[in-house]
Design an enzyme around this catalytic site. Structure first.
Site, mmCIF file in Angstrom:
data_model
loop_
_atom_site.group_PDB
_atom_site.id
_atom_site.type_symbol
_atom_site.label_atom_id
_atom_site.label_comp_id
_atom_site.label_asym_id
_atom_site.label_seq_id
_atom_site.Cartn_x
_atom_site.Cartn_y
_atom_site.Cartn_z
ATOM 1 N N HIS A 446 0.819 -1.219 0.000
ATOM 2 C CA HIS A 446 0.000 0.000 0.000
ATOM 3 C C HIS A 446 0.854 1.272 0.000
ATOM 4 O O HIS A 446 0.308 2.373 -0.105
ATOM 5 C CB HIS A 446 -0.920 0.006 1.224
ATOM 6 C CG HIS A 446 -2.236 0.674 0.966
ATOM 7 N ND1 HIS A 446 -2.514 1.353 -0.209
ATOM 8 C CD2 HIS A 446 -3.361 0.786 1.707
ATOM 9 C CE1 HIS A 446 -3.732 1.837 -0.172
ATOM 10 N NE2 HIS A 446 -4.287 1.521 1.000
ATOM 11 N N ASP A 450 -2.294 1.819 -4.787
ATOM 12 C CA ASP A 450 -3.554 2.193 -4.159
ATOM 13 C C ASP A 450 -4.629 1.170 -4.493
ATOM 14 O O ASP A 450 -4.472 0.322 -5.380
ATOM 15 C CB ASP A 450 -3.991 3.589 -4.617
ATOM 16 C CG ASP A 450 -4.065 3.702 -6.126
ATOM 17 O OD1 ASP A 450 -4.933 3.040 -6.730
ATOM 18 O OD2 ASP A 450 -3.240 4.444 -6.716
#
Length: 476
Positions: A446, A450
């Site tokens: 992450h 995204d």
């Protein structure tokens, strides 16, 4: 005085010519014996220390699992000396000298270190081999030593010219598939291997295209039609109750898992799940299975999953990247080296199929068959287990639908595939139909990926599998 002079000198060559005229026969006989004795002492073999060369990937120590020779045995070049196991692969070390084994520096299950002597070999000094001092000072990353390491169980047949070509390009002959008689490796095989490693597209060899069908006795038995009724069979193992705790060191692939998972804890994982309707893909595979068997290939669903992932990575290259330790730079990988998690007796291993972006589904299936065979035998090499850029884990072969896969650093994404189930679903007309449903679970880094990117990639991958014919539009 003359005889005393002969005994005192280190070599008969120091005797001046004026002394020779006063020698009697006994003196000359004595001098000749001394000369023959010194000549025999110089011609005896010299001891060289054969060091454990660099296996690569930062490996500094290995465990000696098996010796193929003992002290006093004669060995030739390319003869197997021992099998060692690192935290990544099992490797067979072969000799680079002709000679006699004089000393083994390690016992079984002991730790051997890269750059340290493995065995002492007595060689014939008259054959022009480098002196003992030169051999001892050879660095552990010697190119010549590295190319003599072969994967366990592979006996390679090749001419000296082919071996030299492989050595010049730093290629292990055990990793090249020979197309000559008795699987002999030809020059064309080396060139094709180089082209595959570099991503170049070359016309396939006619010999490589013609693969005889498997005999009836070797054909893969058909899987049971009703997989849901197949009950799991427990593994039969002898149960021993000792009543005492037992402590064992973490070695081999377990040690690699400890390192990898410890590094994975530093990555913030993002999860994403979905279900795929594989009804059309199941039909397509059934149609292609007989054709694949005539080529000697066992065709599973995994080659389609891998190829579809590669097509998706072309659109979303951020998922085929790596992040440096300081999180300052992202490297986009040109090759799609897609790893496949395998459960073996040695533990969890993740070999990868190289350059999927230039491979066909049949080529991927063939490479998977090779990796699975080597993995079951514990013979996967370091090159098979390293260099991965993206990973798929097929947990459905064991059971389960959803999972939370852990990213394998330095990769940034991984997918876990559940089992295929026959479930009721509604079609476009609102009718209940039988569908082949598979669940997929994604994990992404992450820090650089995204949720929207992961979802779009998953949707594209899903569309390729639900409509297999659409892959033809993007195949190259």
């Amino acid at each position: 005085v003359c005889i005393h002079r002969v005994r005192w000198c280190s070599s008969i060559r120091f005797i001046k010519s004026k002394y020779v005229c006063v020698f009697d026969k006994s003196a000359l006989k004595f001098s000749h014996q001394q000369r023959l004795f010194r000549t025999s002492a110089v011609s005896c073999g010299q001891i060289v220390q054969f060091k454990l060369s660099d296996i690569g990937e930062g490996i500094t120590e290995v465990t000696v699992k098996e010796w193929y020779i003992k002290e006093g045995d004669s060995v030739s070049q390319f003869d197997s000396i021992c099998e060692v196991q690192s935290d990544k692969a099992s490797v067979t070390i072969t000799s680079r000298y002709d000679g006699i084994i004089r000393k083994l520096h390690y016992n079984l299950d002991e730790i051997a270190y890269v750059g340290k002597p493995l065995v002492d070999i007595e060689i014939d000094a008259s054959k022009g081999v480098a002196s003992e001092e030169d051999v001892v000072e050879t660095p552990p990353m010697s190119h010549e030593e590295h190319t003599h390491q072969e994967i366990k169980g592979h006996k390679t047949l090749a001419t000296p010219a082919v071996r030299r070509l492989a050595m010049e390009n730093n290629i292990k002959l055990s990793e090249v598939v020979g197309t000559g008689k008795d699987n002999r490796i030809l020059k064309e095989d080396i060139l094709n291997y180089l082209a595959k490693q570099t991503g170049a597209i070359l016309p396939p060899s006619p010999k490589a295209e013609i693969i005889p069908p498997l005999p009836k006795s070797e054909t893969v038995p058909a899987a049971p039609k009703d997989k849901a009724r197949k009950l799991p069979v427990p593994v039969s193992r002898p149960i021993v109750f000792s009543g005492e705790d037992k402590t064992e060191p973490i070695t081999g692939f377990q040690k690699a898992m400890v390192k990898t998972m410890s590094a994975a804890l530093k990555i913030p994982h993002f999860g994403y799940c979905d279900e795929i309707d594989l009804t059309r893909l199941v039909q397509l595979r059934e149609e292609l299975k007989p054709l694949a068997q005539t080529r000697g290939i066992k065709l599973s669903f995994m080659p389609f999953f891998i190829k579809a992932a590669s097509l998706g990575l072309l659109q979303y290259p951020i998922l085929n990247a790596s992040l440096d330790e300081n999180c300052q730079n992202v490297t986009y990988k040109a090759s799609h080296n897609i790893g496949v998690a395998m459960d073996t007796e040695q533990g969890l291993i993740v070999p990868n199929v190289k350059n999927v972006q230039v491979c066909s589904v049949f080529e991927i299936a063939s490479e998977l068959n090779r990796l699975q065979s080597l993995g079951s035998a514990g013979q996967l090499g370091t090159s098979d287990l390293t260099g991965g850029t993206f990973t798929l884990s097929n947990v459905g072969t064991i059971g389960g639908t959803y999972t939370k896969p852990v990213i394998l650093p330095p990769e940034v994404a991984i997918g876990a595939l559940g089992k295929i189930q026959v479930l009721p679903r509604f079609n476009g007309k609102g009718e209940v139909v039988k569908a082949q449903i598979m669940n997929v679970s994604w994990s992404a880094d992450h820090r650089i990926i995204d949720g929207a990117t992961m979802a779009r990639f998953s949707n594209l991958w899903k569309s390729y599998l639900e409509n297999p014919a659409s892959m033809l539009l993007d195949l190259k």
